[in-house]
Scaffold this active site. Structure first.
Site, PDB file in Angstrom:
ATOM      1  N   LYS A 110       0.866  -1.175   0.000  1.00  0.00           N
ATOM      2  CA  LYS A 110       0.000   0.000   0.000  1.00  0.00           C
ATOM      3  C   LYS A 110       0.914   1.240   0.000  1.00  0.00           C
ATOM      4  O   LYS A 110       0.747   2.173   0.780  1.00  0.00           O
ATOM      5  CB  LYS A 110      -0.909  -0.063   1.247  1.00  0.00           C
ATOM      6  CG  LYS A 110      -2.020   0.951   1.293  1.00  0.00           C
ATOM      7  CD  LYS A 110      -3.093   0.725   0.251  1.00  0.00           C
ATOM      8  CE  LYS A 110      -4.095   1.867   0.269  1.00  0.00           C
ATOM      9  NZ  LYS A 110      -4.957   1.888  -0.920  1.00  0.00           N
ATOM     10  N   ASP A 147      -5.110  -2.728  -2.709  1.00  0.00           N
ATOM     11  CA  ASP A 147      -6.545  -2.756  -3.015  1.00  0.00           C
ATOM     12  C   ASP A 147      -6.793  -3.279  -4.433  1.00  0.00           C
ATOM     13  O   ASP A 147      -7.747  -4.001  -4.684  1.00  0.00           O
ATOM     14  CB  ASP A 147      -7.209  -1.395  -2.796  1.00  0.00           C
ATOM     15  CG  ASP A 147      -6.372  -0.250  -3.280  1.00  0.00           C
ATOM     16  OD1 ASP A 147      -6.113   0.678  -2.514  1.00  0.00           O
ATOM     17  OD2 ASP A 147      -5.943  -0.276  -4.446  1.00  0.00           O
ATOM     18  N   ASP A 190      -2.508 -11.335   5.086  1.00  0.00           N
ATOM     19  CA  ASP A 190      -3.556 -11.992   5.867  1.00  0.00           C
ATOM     20  C   ASP A 190      -4.862 -11.978   5.083  1.00  0.00           C
ATOM     21  O   ASP A 190      -5.508 -13.006   4.879  1.00  0.00           O
ATOM     22  CB  ASP A 190      -3.713 -11.201   7.177  1.00  0.00           C
ATOM     23  CG  ASP A 190      -4.513 -11.956   8.214  1.00  0.00           C
ATOM     24  OD1 ASP A 190      -4.744 -13.153   8.020  1.00  0.00           O
ATOM     25  OD2 ASP A 190      -4.908 -11.334   9.213  1.00  0.00           O
TER      26      ASP A 190
END
Ligand code: NAP
Length: 474
Positions: free
Chosen positions: A232, A333, A357
């Site tokens: 990210k 994302d 995760d």
């Protein structure tokens, strides 16, 4: 080495796996410690062990054999030793190096160390590895589950797993917030609200590089086409963004002759297509709209193109780059969309802890979910293979639960120790059993015309199908 752990003698019929010169030396009769697991773990382990032994026996005709050695954790350990995780269990795994475990209860009431955390920390199992592929016949919520064949390498020691956080309202939280507001953020418009809980997200060069190294080594050994760094970094530049940068650095420094980055491939491809292109024209190809960028940005890109082409065009040009392992990156994302819409474009993912995760379970859901999702925690010298689901206590000792997750974790274990024939035999026989629609309740409720079988029966059918698989292969 000690002759026993937790009072259980090491079997004299087995030998221990050794580790020398960065590799595991596996005897034909390795002692492999197992933790049965709590709740449904008992049914699952019983079934899985039979499948493992049958596959090894049928693959190696007695030349190889796993000598299973029980070590204790969870409820069974608590009942016998009044300790949820005896030190000798960890010692045994350290001594024997490669282990497998069923799911364990997280004891209620607190104050008890989690087995997973303890093993990860003590043995420095820094990569959580989750292969996600489709087995024919498995019920799936997507139209083309067969397009997914991804291995996820998730960093296992940093990011949120560092566990460095302070509760809202404590003196420690207030002290840290004051320090941040009054010193680190002084002179900026940024403020941490006084009523915040706060956590620290460390991502290091060491943690990142060893994880990405393992992912690349796996990709090269398994002849995979790409390693994608998931991050990210558009928001968290110095943690997630740094993960990406250090990942690329590691790839191009340690694996130069074997890899090409996606960005490099654009430059090389442009020159391959038209050798007359200037550096400036190639740069425009990499960053369309470059003419509107500030001169400093342009100059830096020109320098980058020049440096890449002079360093690797000889070795990677004229199409040679297409045979190299591609290293690319994707924002976290966007990868969630991509693994649903275009999973075939991804092969190996390397991710920091938290992203990994989520993405691991999102991928697993597409190919059958928890009951069939294997995993492993792997370090440089030790590996622990495990079910990724919990103990599903309401099904304990009912002989109904799907043992697929532990069975496929065993497949990973056999691949890890180089017993590929046994691994493939288990996979093909399990797939055949599912195609015959003999499945446990979780799949049966999602499949038309399936026969619901018990955990033990599912193992029986897999074992029966091994003979069919071997006859067909011969
Ligand atoms: P869980 O045990 O994973 O079970 C949740 C649900 O997932 C089950 O009720 C069942 O769904 C489905 N499921 C899980 N394993 C399955 C299998 N092998 N085959 C078919 N369906 C399966 O999660 P939980 O109930 O939240 O956790 C129970 C205990 O396990 C807790 O103590 C938790 O801390 C622990 N846990 C341990 C581990 C580990 O050791 N690695 C991991 C996670 C949780 P249906 O009810 O729809 O059939």
């Amino acid at each position: 080495m000690p002759a026993q752990f937790n009072g259980v003698p090491l079997p004299s019929s087995g030998a221990k796996i050794a580790y020398r010169n960065n590799s595991f030396i596996v005897p034909d009769n390795p002692i492999i410690p197992y933790i049965e697991g709590d709740g449904t773990g008992r049914d699952i382990w019983r079934a899985s062990q039979r499948v493992f032994d049958a596959a090894v026996a049928k693959s190696y005709a007695g030349k190889r054999r796993v000598v299973w050695y029980e070590v204790f954790a969870g409820e069974k350990a608590f009942r016998q030793f009044n300790n949820w995780l005896p030190d000798e269990t960890v010692d045994a795994i350290r001594e024997l190096r490669v282990a497998i475990k069923g799911p364990l209860t997280t004891p209620v009431g607190g104050g008890i160390r989690s087995l997973n955390v303890a093993l990860r920390q003590i043995l420095d199992l820094y990569a959580c590895v989750r292969p996600v592929r489709y087995y024919q016949g498995v019920p799936s919520p997507v139209k083309h589950p067969e397009r997914m064949n991804i291995v996820i390498f998730r960093e296992n020691t940093e990011d949120v797993y560092a566990g460095v956080e302070w509760k809202q309202g404590t003196a420690e939280a207030k002290r840290l917030i004051d320090f941040l507001n009054n010193e680190m953020l002084k002179g900026t418009t940024k403020r941490i609200r006084e009523d915040s809980g706060v956590g620290i997200k460390p991502i290091s060069i060491t943690g990142t590089k060893r994880l990405v190294r393992m992912a690349i080594q796996h990709a090269l050994a398994a002849n995979r086409k790409a390693v994608t760094l998931v991050h990210k970094g558009n928001i968290q530049k110095f943690t997630e963004g740094a993960f990406r940068e250090w990942g690329y650095e590691l790839a191009t420094q340690e694996f130069r002759s074997q890899v090409v980055t996606e960005r490099e491939s654009w430059m090389i491809d442009a020159k391959d297509r038209n050798p007359e292109l200037t550096i400036e024209q190639i740069a425009e190809y990499v960053e369309p709209g470059l003419e509107f960028a500030p001169p400093k940005f342009r100059d830096e890109l020109y320098a980058e193109v020049r440096s890449v082409l002079s360093a690797i065009y000889n070795t990677h040009g004229q199409g040679a780059w297409k045979q190299k392992l591609m290293i690319n990156d994707r924002i976290a994302d966007s990868i969630f969309q991509q693994v649903v819409t275009r999973p075939e474009e991804y092969s190996v993912l390397a991710t920091p802890n938290l992203n990994g995760d989520y993405i691991s379970d999102a991928c697993a859901a597409q190919v059958g979910g928890l009951g069939i999702a294997p995993g492993a925690n792997i370090g440089d010298q030790y590996a622990v293979f495990e079910a990724t689901h919990g103990t599903a206590p309401k099904y304990a000792d009912k002989d109904v639960i799907n043992p697929g997750s532990v069975i496929l974790s065993g497949v990973m274990l056999f691949d890890f120790i180089g017993w590929k024939e046994a691994a493939r035999l288990i996979e093909s026989s399990m797939e055949r059993t599912i195609l015959q629609k003999k499945v446990t309740y979780d799949f049966e409720r999602l499949m038309e015309g399936a026969t619901k079988v018990r955990t033990s029966e599912f193992a029986d059918y897999i074992i029966q199908n091994m003979d069919v698989a071997r006859t067909t292969a011969a």
